[in-house]
Write an enzyme that holds these catalytic residues in place. Structure first.
Site, short mmCIF file in Angstrom:
data_model
loop_
_atom_site.label_atom_id
_atom_site.label_comp_id
_atom_site.label_asym_id
_atom_site.label_seq_id
_atom_site.Cartn_x
_atom_site.Cartn_y
_atom_site.Cartn_z
N CYS A 182 -5.75 7.85 -1.87
CA CYS A 182 -4.81 7.69 -2.06
C CYS A 182 -3.24 8.66 -2.82
O CYS A 182 -3.36 9.65 -2.02
CB CYS A 182 -4.45 6.27 -2.45
SG CYS A 182 -3.39 5.48 -1.70
N HIS A 218 -9.16 4.46 0.38
CA HIS A 218 -9.68 3.54 -0.59
C HIS A 218 -11.10 3.88 -0.88
O HIS A 218 -11.41 2.30 -0.27
CB HIS A 218 -9.07 2.57 -1.64
CG HIS A 218 -7.84 2.97 -1.64
ND1 HIS A 218 -7.67 2.95 -3.29
CD2 HIS A 218 -6.71 2.47 -1.91
CE1 HIS A 218 -6.71 3.86 -3.39
NE2 HIS A 218 -5.63 3.00 -2.52
N GLU A 228 -13.52 3.98 -3.57
CA GLU A 228 -14.18 3.01 -4.29
C GLU A 228 -13.58 1.30 -4.47
O GLU A 228 -14.05 1.21 -5.36
CB GLU A 228 -13.20 3.92 -5.58
CG GLU A 228 -11.62 3.39 -5.55
CD GLU A 228 -10.49 3.68 -5.01
OE1 GLU A 228 -9.04 4.05 -5.78
OE2 GLU A 228 -10.87 4.16 -3.89
#
Length: 243
Positions: free
Chosen positions: A91, A180, A182
């Site tokens: 990001c 994202h 994660e």
């Protein structure tokens, strides 16, 4: 032999490496987590590190007054590209990579928040991270800015309906991803509370965004855990690896 060390740059509270960090640790890598937002120093170079992971944040890639460590991060990213050091920018991390290497980042005409379907481009079929991932990929998005122009030499890998550049590679071992990989539902719950007003201004309900991510969590764990494990193999390999 000591474990490879990944320099991890966190830009603000609540934006840590999360699932990606867990998978990297499970793969035998050691995370050197630096939080410059609370005073942790950043190194001037990468000689003591085997890889670089730059995480997301609410600031833009040019907001140096708000986040005075950003010039140092951009310089570290330039060094990583010059050395083809294994690197992953997530990001804001991708936006900083773009800015550091001569591309352009601007405000998104259509910001993406929540679960979004991704499309792999032809170049992804031979990429060490993205080859042979699921046919229907979804990822969590949370961005109001995006890469408008890729750095010279960047290989585009992933796109979406609202964001042309979702992922690209520079050289053999440097990647930026706008989405994202994660985060999971607990992260989105926190972000939804923090960004309640801007999310609602997009016509979205933060609670519904959270429910959608919760429902997709098993698939998110499988797909992005697999990508993270592949990046870990890149970090531990002396030369670029195929898919």
């Amino acid at each position: 032999m000591s474990a490879p060390v990944v320099l991890v740059v966190e830009h603000e509270d609540g934006t840590g490496p999360a699932m990606v960090g867990e998978r990297l640790t499970e793969a035998g890598l050691r995370l050197d987590l630096r939080r410059p937002w609370r005073g942790d120093p950043l190194p001037t170079g990468l000689d003591e590190h085997d890889a670089l992971l730059v995480l997301g944040g609410s600031m833009g890639p040019y907001e140096d007054e708000r986040a005075p460590w950003l010039p140092r991060v951009r310089e570290l990213l330039r060094q990583a590209v010059a050395r083809d050091l294994p690197t992953l920018g997530i990001c804001l991390g991708m936006e900083l990579l773009t800015a550091a290497c001569g591309g352009k980042v601007g405000h998104a005409a259509h910001p993406e928040v929540g679960l979004v379907e991704l499309t792999l481009l032809q170049e992804a079929s031979a990429d060490p991270l993205f080859a042979n991932l699921s046919d229907r990929l979804h990822a969590v998005q949370w961005h109001w800015e995006e890469t408008e122009t890729l750095p010279e030499g960047a290989v585009p890998l992933v796109t979406s309906d609202r964001c042309t550049h979702q992922a690209y590679r520079l050289g053999g071992r440097v990647w930026g991803v706008q989405f994202h990989p994660e985060v999971l539902a607990p992260d989105i719950a926190q972000w939804g509370r923090a960004d309640d007003t801007p999310v609602r201004e997009l016509g979205l309900d933060p609670d519904e965004v959270l429910r959608t991510v919760e429902a997709a969590e098993p698939t998110l764990r499988a797909d992005w855990g697999r990508l993270t494990e592949r990046w870990a193999r890149v970090v531990t390999s002396p030369t670029p690896q195929g898919p």
